[in-house]
Design a protein around this motif. Structure first.
Motif, PDB file in Angstrom:
ATOM      1  N   ASP A 243       0.812  -1.209   0.000  1.00  0.00           N
ATOM      2  CA  ASP A 243       0.000   0.000   0.000  1.00  0.00           C
ATOM      3  C   ASP A 243       0.850   1.266   0.000  1.00  0.00           C
ATOM      4  OD1 ASP A 243      -2.160  -1.628   0.118  1.00  0.00           O
ATOM      5  OD2 ASP A 243      -2.610  -1.278   2.232  1.00  0.00           O
TER       6      ASP A 243
ATOM      7  N   ASP B   6     -12.122   7.853   4.759  1.00  0.00           N
ATOM      8  CA  ASP B   6     -11.867   7.316   3.411  1.00  0.00           C
ATOM      9  C   ASP B   6     -12.821   7.843   2.342  1.00  0.00           C
ATOM     10  OD1 ASP B   6      -9.635   5.870   4.083  1.00  0.00           O
ATOM     11  OD2 ASP B   6     -10.695   3.953   4.305  1.00  0.00           O
TER      12      ASP B   6
ATOM     13  N   TRP C 180      -9.696  12.162   6.841  1.00  0.00           N
ATOM     14  CA  TRP C 180      -8.729  11.144   6.457  1.00  0.00           C
ATOM     15  C   TRP C 180      -9.178   9.747   6.926  1.00  0.00           C
ATOM     16  CZ3 TRP C 180      -4.446   9.738  10.223  1.00  0.00           C
ATOM     17  CH2 TRP C 180      -3.630   8.722   9.711  1.00  0.00           C
ATOM     18  N   ARG C 181      -9.634   9.664   8.162  1.00  0.00           N
ATOM     19  CA  ARG C 181     -10.049   8.367   8.693  1.00  0.00           C
ATOM     20  C   ARG C 181     -11.305   7.835   8.010  1.00  0.00           C
ATOM     21  NH1 ARG C 181      -7.880   7.071  13.686  1.00  0.00           N
ATOM     22  NH2 ARG C 181      -8.919   5.065  13.281  1.00  0.00           N
TER      23      ARG C 181
ATOM     24  N   THR D 184      -7.234   2.749  -5.101  1.00  0.00           N
ATOM     25  CA  THR D 184      -7.559   3.414  -3.837  1.00  0.00           C
ATOM     26  C   THR D 184      -6.713   2.868  -2.695  1.00  0.00           C
ATOM     27  OG1 THR D 184      -9.369   1.855  -3.467  1.00  0.00           O
ATOM     28  CG2 THR D 184      -9.922   3.929  -4.549  1.00  0.00           C
ATOM     29  N   ARG D 185      -6.302   1.610  -2.798  1.00  0.00           N
ATOM     30  CA  ARG D 185      -5.458   1.024  -1.757  1.00  0.00           C
ATOM     31  C   ARG D 185      -4.120   1.745  -1.690  1.00  0.00           C
ATOM     32  NH1 ARG D 185      -3.861  -5.412  -1.591  1.00  0.00           N
ATOM     33  NH2 ARG D 185      -2.691  -5.382   0.388  1.00  0.00           N
TER      34      ARG D 185
ATOM     35  N   ARG E  88      -4.579   5.261  -0.094  1.00  0.00           N
ATOM     36  CA  ARG E  88      -4.684   5.253   1.364  1.00  0.00           C
ATOM     37  C   ARG E  88      -3.323   5.020   2.020  1.00  0.00           C
ATOM     38  NH1 ARG E  88      -9.691   2.597   0.133  1.00  0.00           N
ATOM     39  NH2 ARG E  88      -8.679   0.559   0.313  1.00  0.00           N
TER      40      ARG E  88
ATOM     41  N   ALA F 102     -11.279   9.186  -1.098  1.00  0.00           N
ATOM     42  CA  ALA F 102     -10.558   8.310  -2.041  1.00  0.00           C
ATOM     43  C   ALA F 102     -11.480   7.878  -3.181  1.00  0.00           C
ATOM     44  CB  ALA F 102      -9.989   7.115  -1.318  1.00  0.00           C
TER      45      ALA F 102
ATOM     46  N   ALA G  23      -1.312   8.192   1.867  1.00  0.00           N
ATOM     47  CA  ALA G  23      -1.855   9.166   2.817  1.00  0.00           C
ATOM     48  C   ALA G  23      -1.308   8.917   4.225  1.00  0.00           C
ATOM     49  CB  ALA G  23      -3.381   9.105   2.819  1.00  0.00           C
ATOM     50  N   THR G  24      -1.246   7.656   4.637  1.00  0.00           N
ATOM     51  CA  THR G  24      -0.697   7.330   5.956  1.00  0.00           C
ATOM     52  C   THR G  24       0.778   7.697   6.043  1.00  0.00           C
ATOM     53  OG1 THR G  24      -2.292   5.523   6.203  1.00  0.00           O
ATOM     54  CG2 THR G  24      -0.330   5.467   7.613  1.00  0.00           C
TER      55      THR G  24
END
Length: 435
Positions: A4, A425, A422-423, A295-296, A299, A428, A302-303
């Motif tokens: 990811d 999703d 952000w949490r 999208t994976r 994410r 995305a 983003a982290t």
């Protein structure tokens, strides 16, 4: 979940050149502030207000950069480079048209706006003398923003760095020469500013010509850019209502207070863009991932970006805490200004970790084209946090401590909003063009 993520060298391969681009302009302004600061408190106050008004224009039109990156990165991720470059062409046409309008209107309103903000005839005169010259760089400021936008979108981070450094490096040498040996004073710094923007903007225009793509205006593409730009402009209005209010309240506090605010505010701007360099990488990588329907991966990036922003913000806070006894003296020798600086300095230091996370997640959401959410979050934070404390500071005489308390509340509210988004999703959304 390693799949990811992207390699750190990929992130920093985009972020480090972006850092050079982002830091070049505020670093030049810091040099300008140091040069003009030794002319005295009044020229420094004029530069503070004039620079704030010029920055209002460029900050208000960030869609030419950030909006272009978001749209271009999705097209690049979908394998449509020619269409991605076309976004840059249309953003550049918009930049030229809007830049000429800003120049003409700015000449007309410079004096009444400066007078309304400063409340002091001497500061007004200094502001207007600087601003009316500096406005001639407006069209090329916006061309440079558009150029950075499309090049970031196609993950070309090196050429923008070269172009911006060419202009600002020349002008950083020219500024002290024009201010002192030539004897133009404050106006010399404005001329050097115009030189910087003209050189950089001209190089970005040449880069588009060398792409050998279609150069004619396409109203449908420009209209789509303006629709995304609408939300980013409204978001920028929230920023500007806050930042102009802060400068105006500082100017009404004292000449020394507005000079001190200029020094600390330019450092804040500089470090904000340093933190934003990692977020620029996020814009490009997340836009490309979503354009490629991953999208994976989006994410995961983003982290990564959020963690990098936090670590960098903590490091900057510690560094500038250590520099507190010496760094302000590089910008001014005026005892009154130096005496006011500590009232803002420790807010500035403490906010760096918060800013690291906020700017990182701003980059994530901008890369995803989540402009409507960012608009709403910024406006809510301004209305609920910054503006009430800023104007209470004027009414109750809280000075710079009150002004920077407002900025602190503004940043904490933004932090809450972007973390929740952000949490969730919900940002995305895959595809070459976000609906």
């Amino acid at each position: 979940m390693l799949e990811d993520r992207v390699p750190a060298r990929t992130v920093f391969g985009l972020a480090v050149p972006a850092l050079g681009v982002l830091a070049a302009e505020p670093l030049y302004v810091l040099v300008d502030t140091a040069v003009v600061g030794h002319l005295g408190a009044l020229p420094l106050a004029g530069l503070a207000l004039g620079g704030t008004l010029l920055a209002l224009m460029s900050t208000q039109l960030t869609f030419l950069s950030y909006g272009t990156t978001a749209r271009t990165a999705r097209l690049h991720g979908a394998g449509r480079r020619a269409d991605a470059v076309e976004e840059g062409v249309q953003a550049t046409w918009l930049a030229l048209a809007v830049g000429v309008m800003v120049l003409l209107v700015g000449q007309l309103v410079a004096e009444p706006v400066a007078r309304a903000m400063s409340g002091d005839e001497g500061i007004t005169e200094a502001t207007v003398s600087w601003l009316r010259i500096a406005l001639f760089g407006a069209p090329m400021i916006l061309v440079t923003m558009a150029g950075n936008g499309w090049m970031r979108g196609v993950q070309d981070a090196v050429r923008p760095l070269r172009y911006v450094l060419a202009g600002n490096g020349l002008s950083a040498v020219l500024c002290p020469v024009l201010v002192y040996p030539v004897g133009w004073g404050l106006e010399g710094s404005a001329v050097a500013n115009v030189v910087a923007q003209t050189v950089s903007g001209g190089l970005f225009l040449w880069a588009l010509v060398r792409e050998r793509g279609r150069l004619r205006p396409r109203p449908t593409v420009m209209w789509a850019q303006l629709l995304l730009g609408r939300d980013l402009v409204l978001r920028s209005l929230g920023f500007q209502a806050c930042f102009l209010s802060a400068t105006a309240v500082a100017a009404r506090t004292s000449t020394e207070a507005v000079g001190a605010h200029q020094v600390v505010w330019q450092l804040w701007t500089f470090l904000s863009l340093v933190l934003d360099s990692v977020a620029i990488a996020a814009q490009s990588l997340i836009g490309a991932a979503l354009g490629a329907e991953s999208t994976r991966r989006a994410r995961g990036v983003a982290t990564q970006i959020t963690r990098y922003g936090l670590v960098l913000g903590c490091a900057l806070g510690l560094a500038f805490a250590a520099l507190a006894p010496v760094l302000p003296h590089a910008f001014t020798s005026d005892p009154g200004v130096l005496g006011e600086i500590p009232h803002a300095w420790w807010f500035f230091v403490a906010l760096q970790p918060v800013a690291g996370v906020v700017f990182a997640l701003d980059g994530v959401l901008l890369g995803a084209g989540d402009a409507a959410f960012l608009r709403n979050a910024t406006l809510a934070s301004a209305v609920l946090g910054f503006l009430p404390l800023i104007w209470a500071s004027l009414g109750f005489g809280w000075g710079l401590a009150g002004i920077w308390s407002g900025l602190t509340m503004f940043m904490l509210l933004r932090l809450g909003f972007v973390l929740a988004r952000w949490r969730s999703d919900r940002w995305a959304v895959p595809g070459a063009v976000r609906s």
